[in-house]
Design an enzyme around this catalytic site. Sequence first.
Site, PDB file in Angstrom:
ATOM      1  N   PRO A  78       0.830  -1.212   0.000  1.00  0.00           N
ATOM      2  CA  PRO A  78       0.000   0.000   0.000  1.00  0.00           C
ATOM      3  C   PRO A  78       0.860   1.255   0.000  1.00  0.00           C
ATOM      4  O   PRO A  78       1.868   1.343   0.707  1.00  0.00           O
ATOM      5  CB  PRO A  78      -0.800  -0.130   1.300  1.00  0.00           C
ATOM      6  CG  PRO A  78      -0.886  -1.602   1.538  1.00  0.00           C
ATOM      7  CD  PRO A  78       0.434  -2.151   1.055  1.00  0.00           C
ATOM      8  N   CYS A  79       0.453   2.238  -0.814  1.00  0.00           N
ATOM      9  CA  CYS A  79       1.307   3.406  -1.056  1.00  0.00           C
ATOM     10  C   CYS A  79       1.087   4.527  -0.052  1.00  0.00           C
ATOM     11  O   CYS A  79       1.870   5.478  -0.024  1.00  0.00           O
ATOM     12  CB  CYS A  79       1.072   3.931  -2.464  1.00  0.00           C
ATOM     13  SG  CYS A  79      -0.603   4.576  -2.733  1.00  0.00           S
ATOM     14  N   GLN A  80       0.048   4.455   0.779  1.00  0.00           N
ATOM     15  CA  GLN A  80      -0.300   5.609   1.615  1.00  0.00           C
ATOM     16  C   GLN A  80       0.854   6.125   2.484  1.00  0.00           C
ATOM     17  O   GLN A  80       1.028   7.345   2.605  1.00  0.00           O
ATOM     18  CB  GLN A  80      -1.508   5.281   2.501  1.00  0.00           C
ATOM     19  CG  GLN A  80      -2.827   5.197   1.758  1.00  0.00           C
ATOM     20  CD  GLN A  80      -3.099   3.799   1.221  1.00  0.00           C
ATOM     21  OE1 GLN A  80      -2.190   2.987   1.087  1.00  0.00           O
ATOM     22  NE2 GLN A  80      -4.357   3.524   0.916  1.00  0.00           N
TER      23      GLN A  80
END
Length: 342
Positions: A78-80
Amino acid sequence: MMIDAVDLFCGAGGLTAGLIQAGVRVHAGYDIDQACQYAYEVNNQAKFIAQDIETLTTEDVAAWYQPGNIRLLAGCAPCQPFSSYTQGRDTRQDKKWPLLYAFMRLIRGIQPELVTMENVPDVTKHQVYRDFVQSLEELGYSVWADRVSCVDYGLPQQRKRHVLLASKLGPISLIPKTHDTNPVTVEQAIGHLPALAAGEWDKNDPLHRAAKLTDLNMKRIINSRPGGTWRDWPEELRAKCHRKTTGKTYSSVYGRMQWDEPSPTMTTLCYGFGNGRFGHPVQHRAISLREAAIFQSFPANYKFAPPEKMNFKAIGRMIGNAVPVLLGDIIGKSLFKHINKV
């Protein structure tokens, strides 16, 4: 030579579908979002396992590979935690922060011949990424990593991502650009679809459905021009946050796309007019789920949920969070080109 793969953080299967399209045999995908299971399994004939990557053992993952085949471990975390929106915050408190370390733990234990990951460009600014690359090199991998503009490969979306390829077989790289002078535009991608009003859906395509708009947002989109900003609106339509100094820089929210340009980057909330430049170029609505899926290069027959369980927001999240299928295909083709040269 056959490539066997396992897809960590697989979501609804965008990367898996692209790898399969290129000829990779993907046996399984792991993700904690149970809502993705239907889409992942129905479209890819691969097994979905709802499990936290941090709890996986090397034995769990290694069991999917067939003896004698080249093993690929893919992990698009996940890039968050690495997004530009988090700059200045202590992202180490984000529970997703350690996932690249968990990915490296599995690589270290399995030592697959091939590794790939995809993330936002700002991932390179973080120590966890530098540790990841250093660990790969210490394990004997040749590493290629660079910022990739997806429009250069025919995606109708101005998506820029950091892509990493690693191999124990020798030097590796992504295949050359295919569309660096002729990007695919919004009109070329979605101009053929039936017109919709806000809140409507196409009776022949349940995925071609647009979110409702409040009366205020309907006035706003009517006063929005393609490629313009909320600054084009009459003063009374502007949001309170836009009148603050901190809100004046977010010019793309409540924006319309342009017919003659690729779309902006799809995000988790790409189906909402107020979440970015997600307004249709000429119709008074946000883009539909079908249009978002097209921008993410999902095939027209890709199913995201059973017909009786079409949850609009859940499907929008799956589409927005996905690795574009086309990017998965480009990665797969790069891997095959690589192994055929060694």
